[in-house]
Design an enzyme around this catalytic site. Structure first.
Site, PDB file in Angstrom:
ATOM      1  N   ASP A 117       0.876  -1.170   0.000  1.00 35.94           N
ATOM      2  CA  ASP A 117       0.000   0.000   0.000  1.00 35.94           C
ATOM      3  C   ASP A 117       0.915   1.222   0.000  1.00 35.94           C
ATOM      4  O   ASP A 117       1.642   1.468   0.955  1.00 35.94           O
ATOM      5  CB  ASP A 117      -0.878  -0.029   1.253  1.00 35.94           C
ATOM      6  CG  ASP A 117      -1.831   1.150   1.347  1.00 35.94           C
ATOM      7  OD1 ASP A 117      -1.480   2.251   0.888  1.00 35.94           O
ATOM      8  OD2 ASP A 117      -2.925   0.974   1.907  1.00 35.94           O
ATOM      9  N   GLY A 118       0.882   1.983  -1.086  1.00 30.07           N
ATOM     10  CA  GLY A 118       1.789   3.119  -1.209  1.00 30.07           C
ATOM     11  C   GLY A 118       1.639   4.132  -0.102  1.00 30.07           C
ATOM     12  O   GLY A 118       2.626   4.718   0.360  1.00 30.07           O
ATOM     13  N   ASP A 135       1.064   7.620  -9.285  1.00 25.44           N
ATOM     14  CA  ASP A 135       0.147   7.302 -10.381  1.00 25.44           C
ATOM     15  C   ASP A 135      -0.595   6.018 -10.030  1.00 25.44           C
ATOM     16  O   ASP A 135      -0.647   5.071 -10.810  1.00 25.44           O
ATOM     17  CB  ASP A 135       0.936   7.137 -11.686  1.00 25.44           C
ATOM     18  CG  ASP A 135       0.031   7.075 -12.917  1.00 25.44           C
ATOM     19  OD1 ASP A 135      -1.120   7.551 -12.827  1.00 25.44           O
ATOM     20  OD2 ASP A 135       0.480   6.548 -13.944  1.00 25.44           O
TER      21      ASP A 135
END
Length: 253
Positions: A117-118, A135
């Site tokens: 999970d960024g 992005d």
């Protein structure tokens, strides 16, 4: 029956023609596109604009990316920025499973794709990157966890001194102006939104140490690995970024 966490992620599909291969969550929208003859090229215009971070940090040593997609930016940076260490964060395992379909390099000493999970990753890693490219779209669009004030605060913290963020935000997003304003509050200065009405995208740039200005733009040399046609396309995107900066400077009080 046990719960499979992978089931919460939508499986993308691949569409291929004689010349192109593209990644989709729906047939109406292209997530990523690759020219079969030149798999490392940046086919979509917004990805070339995202590479505009080089104007503000021409020689980054650590680059982070949130969202793998078809790996366009990852492949491009891997080939043309050999001094940079690259970490790509992708939450959807079905996207990662297609990395070979899109000629994404295998992990090595300076390149890695991490299932993560960024938003949680940047929160846990301060001063990690010189550049962060955001992005991370899914089948529903831009996730709230990748566009909240908390997220942009964490991005600020995860960047090194003079670090740069480049974030892709659709112009059709009802909260577009709000999101740009959030970036400004987190980075303590006005960000730069470079809009492309034709593609429906805007790339929002922000720098950690100070607001971006036209007199901060660095010279970027064409890498020896890059074809002249690709460099020409990249220069066109860089020109649009410079023009957006100059226009903003003229409007400043």
């Amino acid at each position: 029956m046990s719960f499979d966490p992978d089931q919460i992620h939508v499986k993308p599909f691949v569409h291929q023609t004689q010349k192109m291969k593209s990644l989709h969550f729906s047939i109406a929208e292209i997530q990523s596109c690759m020219e079969l003859a030149r798999p490392d090229a940046l086919d979509l215009a917004y990805t070339r604009t995202m590479m505009g971070f080089l104007l503000f940090h021409a020689r980054p040593l650590r680059i982070g990316m949130i969202g793998l997609g078809g790996g366009s930016l990852a492949k491009f940076c891997h080939r043309h920025l050999p001094e940079a260490d690259l970490t790509v964060l992708e939450i959807n395992p079905h996207v990662i499973a297609l990395r070979r379909d899109f000629s994404i390099p295998e992990d090595d000493a300076r390149f890695r794709v991490i299932r993560a999970d960024g938003s949680r990753y940047v929160r846990a890693h301060e001063n990690a990157f010189d550049v962060l490219l955001v992005d991370g779209y899914d089948s529903d669009g831009l996730p709230g966890v990748l566009s909240s004030k908390r997220f942009y605060d964490d991005v600020f913290d995860c960047l090194r001194a003079r670090g740069v963020m480049a974030a892709n935000i659709h112009l059709g997003n009802e909260e577009f102006a709000l999101l740009v304003a959030r970036v400004g509050r987190s980075f303590h200065g006005a960000p730069l939104a470079v809009k492309d009405s034709e593609s429906g995208n805007a790339i929002v740039f922000a720098r950690k140490d100070r607001a971006l200005a036209s007199n901060d733009v660095e010279d970027v040399a064409c890498p020896a690995t890059m074809e002249s046609a690709q460099w020409k396309l990249l220069q066109q995107s860089f020109g649009r970024i410079r023009a957006a900066l100059e226009e903003r400077d003229r409007r400043a009080p």
